[in-house]
Design a protein around this motif. Structure first.
Motif, short mmCIF file in Angstrom:
data_model
loop_
_atom_site.label_atom_id
_atom_site.label_comp_id
_atom_site.label_asym_id
_atom_site.label_seq_id
_atom_site.Cartn_x
_atom_site.Cartn_y
_atom_site.Cartn_z
N GLY A 107 -42.28 22.92 13.97
CA GLY A 107 -42.38 23.47 12.62
C GLY A 107 -42.71 22.38 11.63
N PRO A 108 -42.84 22.74 10.35
CA PRO A 108 -43.18 21.77 9.30
C PRO A 108 -41.97 20.88 8.99
N ARG A 109 -42.07 19.62 9.36
CA ARG A 109 -40.93 18.70 9.32
C ARG A 109 -40.24 18.65 7.96
N LYS A 110 -41.00 18.37 6.92
CA LYS A 110 -40.41 18.12 5.61
C LYS A 110 -39.65 19.35 5.10
N VAL A 111 -40.24 20.53 5.30
CA VAL A 111 -39.60 21.76 4.81
C VAL A 111 -38.35 22.06 5.62
N LEU A 112 -38.43 21.91 6.93
CA LEU A 112 -37.26 22.14 7.78
C LEU A 112 -36.12 21.20 7.39
N MET A 113 -36.43 19.95 7.16
CA MET A 113 -35.40 18.99 6.79
C MET A 113 -34.77 19.33 5.45
N THR A 114 -35.57 19.83 4.52
CA THR A 114 -35.04 20.21 3.21
C THR A 114 -34.01 21.32 3.34
N GLY A 137 -48.21 15.08 19.96
CA GLY A 137 -49.44 15.27 20.73
C GLY A 137 -50.15 16.57 20.45
N PHE A 138 -49.52 17.48 19.70
CA PHE A 138 -50.16 18.77 19.40
C PHE A 138 -50.75 18.74 17.99
N ASP A 139 -51.82 19.49 17.83
CA ASP A 139 -52.43 19.68 16.52
C ASP A 139 -51.68 20.79 15.78
N GLY A 140 -52.15 21.12 14.58
CA GLY A 140 -51.45 22.04 13.73
C GLY A 140 -51.67 23.50 14.05
N PRO A 141 -51.08 24.39 13.23
CA PRO A 141 -51.18 25.84 13.48
C PRO A 141 -52.62 26.34 13.54
N ASN A 169 -48.66 12.20 11.39
CA ASN A 169 -49.25 11.18 12.27
C ASN A 169 -48.92 11.42 13.75
N SER A 170 -48.52 12.67 14.11
CA SER A 170 -47.99 12.89 15.47
C SER A 170 -48.91 13.73 16.35
N GLY A 171 -50.19 13.86 15.99
CA GLY A 171 -51.05 14.83 16.65
C GLY A 171 -51.84 14.34 17.84
N PRO A 179 -49.99 3.39 25.72
CA PRO A 179 -48.58 3.74 25.60
C PRO A 179 -47.87 2.99 24.48
N ALA A 180 -48.17 1.71 24.30
CA ALA A 180 -47.52 0.93 23.24
C ALA A 180 -47.88 1.48 21.87
N GLN A 181 -49.15 1.85 21.68
CA GLN A 181 -49.58 2.41 20.40
C GLN A 181 -48.95 3.78 20.16
N VAL A 182 -48.83 4.57 21.21
CA VAL A 182 -48.16 5.87 21.09
C VAL A 182 -46.73 5.66 20.64
N GLY A 183 -46.05 4.69 21.25
CA GLY A 183 -44.68 4.40 20.87
C GLY A 183 -44.54 4.03 19.41
N GLU A 184 -45.49 3.27 18.89
CA GLU A 184 -45.45 2.87 17.48
C GLU A 184 -45.58 4.08 16.56
N GLU A 185 -46.48 4.99 16.89
CA GLU A 185 -46.66 6.19 16.06
C GLU A 185 -45.42 7.07 16.12
N VAL A 186 -44.83 7.20 17.29
CA VAL A 186 -43.62 8.01 17.43
C VAL A 186 -42.48 7.38 16.64
#
Length: 481
Positions: A107-114, A137-141, A169-171, A179-186
């Protein structure tokens, strides 16, 4: 504030048997003690909550919900800027249905967290929310991962706005990285305040029915390592036997819809790996009646996949893996539920067997797993203790024990006698306070009825036909108008 719950049969989720004649002392929202009334140090001003003849169990948890699942073009346009209201409504639907804590896995992170934070602060009533934001790794709706057609009719401005709200930045760009770059984004995504990490071990969409692997084994381990380094749990979306094996070997704490492995069954060696690792097995089951309905509406290929999923669910029961209740539960807009295309999917099942409904799907899950041979106490733990353990929140939730948060579900009938008895909700207590169930949801949006027909609809004449369909017309035969 002190409360004393008396008179009920207590099923605490710890003991293998019910406890009769005991009372629960609650102090400031937590369980202080459980025992005989006359042996508890009850303050004189304690409020007595008489639940004689009832059955008290831990508040239910749900390991996989989507509080904004109805991410269709129509819904997101109609409620643009009001997503917090939709999520709040869904959290209140969940609480009314006995779920005191839910884990939102996409779901939409910022709204869920609010909304999560408002509920935690006591400013808003609702089921307690813990969220992952996007599936790594997934794109949006409005993408090939979900509803690509929206991008064909909406403006690119709105499509990009919605997709960015979910993805940040998680798509899919992570699939090009080391793998190292993936870890940085995560790591960057985790720092934005999510509660746990979910990633795609396999693809989501129609490209290959879930068979394609999304990340290499090294990349999966990098994602899991980042989650664990931050003190969070990690889980995967998996839809194939190899995706499942790789997820467990990567160190996942739980695997979502692990019984969905395409047209093939989970190999015995992977079942054994599940049990040895004690990785949480999040199962999506259908009842026997639901399977019969699906068999009559889906393609032969899809039916083969549902048949394998049912076999997997039964095998997982005997495997020794910790099984978790989950159902992709969400609130669907009433206009969507009327759509003919929906009836040909698992979300189009009759209401009594519809696993994906937030308000009732967890009851379907319990009946389905009862049919597949799960013991009554194992059913209860799948909906409470096992989920808390998998998400590592069992210090506070999942059982009725001294020191834990006072989340209680009070039932009119014994859930250990029949799974249907979970539906017989008498009361819900969250953080030691009784919930006004009749007042939920407070502001119905997607749970509201559709507006009445316009006067003009009675005058509307369709272009191609009105009345009986013309034999031989391909469009009529396909039901396209």
């Amino acid at each position: 504030m002190h409360k004393l719950v008396i008179g009920a049969t207590i099923i605490d989720g710890v003991s293998d048997k019910s406890r009769e004649g005991d009372a629960i002392l609650i102090v400031d929202g937590r369980i202080s003690a459980i025992g005989r009334h006359d042996q508890l140090a009850v303050p004189a001003d304690a409020e007595i909550v008489d639940m004689s003849g009832k059955f008290v169990i831990p508040g239910l948890l749900n390991a996989n919900v989507h509080l904004l699942v109805n991410a269709s073009l129509e819904t997101l346009l109609r409620f643009e800027g009001r997503y917090e209201e939709l999520i709040t409504e869904a959290a209140q639907v969940a609480l009314k249905a006995g779920m005191t804590t839910v884990f939102d896995t996409w779901g939409p992170r910022k709204v869920l967290m609010t909304v999560r934070d408002r509920i935690d602060r006591g400013e808003t009533i609702g089921s307690r929310i813990r969220c992952a934001g996007n599936i790594i790794g997934f794109d949006g709706p409005f993408s090939g991962d979900f509803f690509a057609k929206a991008a064909e009719v909406a403006s690119s401005w709105f499509v990009d706005r919605v997709n960015a709200t979910w993805v940040e930045n998680s798509g899919r760009h992570l699939m090009w990285m080391t793998p190292a770059q993936v870890g940085e984004e995560v790591r960057t995504y985790i720092e934005r305040g999510i509660d746990f990490v979910k990633y795609g071990a396999t693809e989501h969409g129609g490209m290959a029915a879930g068979a394609f692997l999304q990340f290499s084994e090294l990349a999966q381990r990098a994602i899991v390592d980042e989650a664990h380094r931050a003190g969070l749990t990690a889980q995967s979306h998996s839809t194939s036997v190899e995706g499942l094996r790789m997820s467990i070997e990567a160190g996942c704490d739980l695997v979502t819809h692990c019984n969905m492995t395409g047209p093939v069954a989970i190999p015995e060696e992977t079942l054994g790996l599940f049990a040895r690792s004690q990785c949480g097995a999040v199962i999506f089951p259908l009842t026997d009646a639901g399977l019969e309905h699906v068999k009559g509406t889906v393609s032969d290929l899809e039916w083969t996949m549902w048949g394998a999923a049912d076999t997997n669910a039964r095998n997982l029961v005997r495997s020794g893996a910790p099984i978790l209740l989950a159902n992709d539960g969400g609130v669907f807009a009433p206009e969507m539920l009327r759509e003919p295309w929906l009836k040909g999917t698992w979300n189009g099942l009759p209401e009594a067997e519809a696993l994906g409904r937030l308000a009732t799907g967890h009851f379907v899950w319990l009946r389905a797993m009862e049919e597949k041979g799960m013991a009554p106490m194992d059913l209860l733990r799948a909906a409470t203790r096992n989920i808390a353990r998998a998400y590592k929140v069992d210090d506070d939730f999942g059982t009725l024990e001294a020191g834990k948060v006072a989340d209680l579900l009070i039932l009119d009938a014994d859930p250990l006698e029949a799974a249907r008895n979970y539906e017989r909700i008498h009361a819900v207590m969250k953080d030691g306070a009784l919930v006004d169930l009749a007042g939920l949801p407070e502001h119905p949006l997607l749970t509201a009825d559709l507006p009445p027909p316009l006067d003009e609809e009675g005058n509307y004449k369709r272009f191609l036909h009105h009345g009986a369909r013309m034999p031989g017309c391909p469009s009529c035969a396909a039901g396209q108008h």
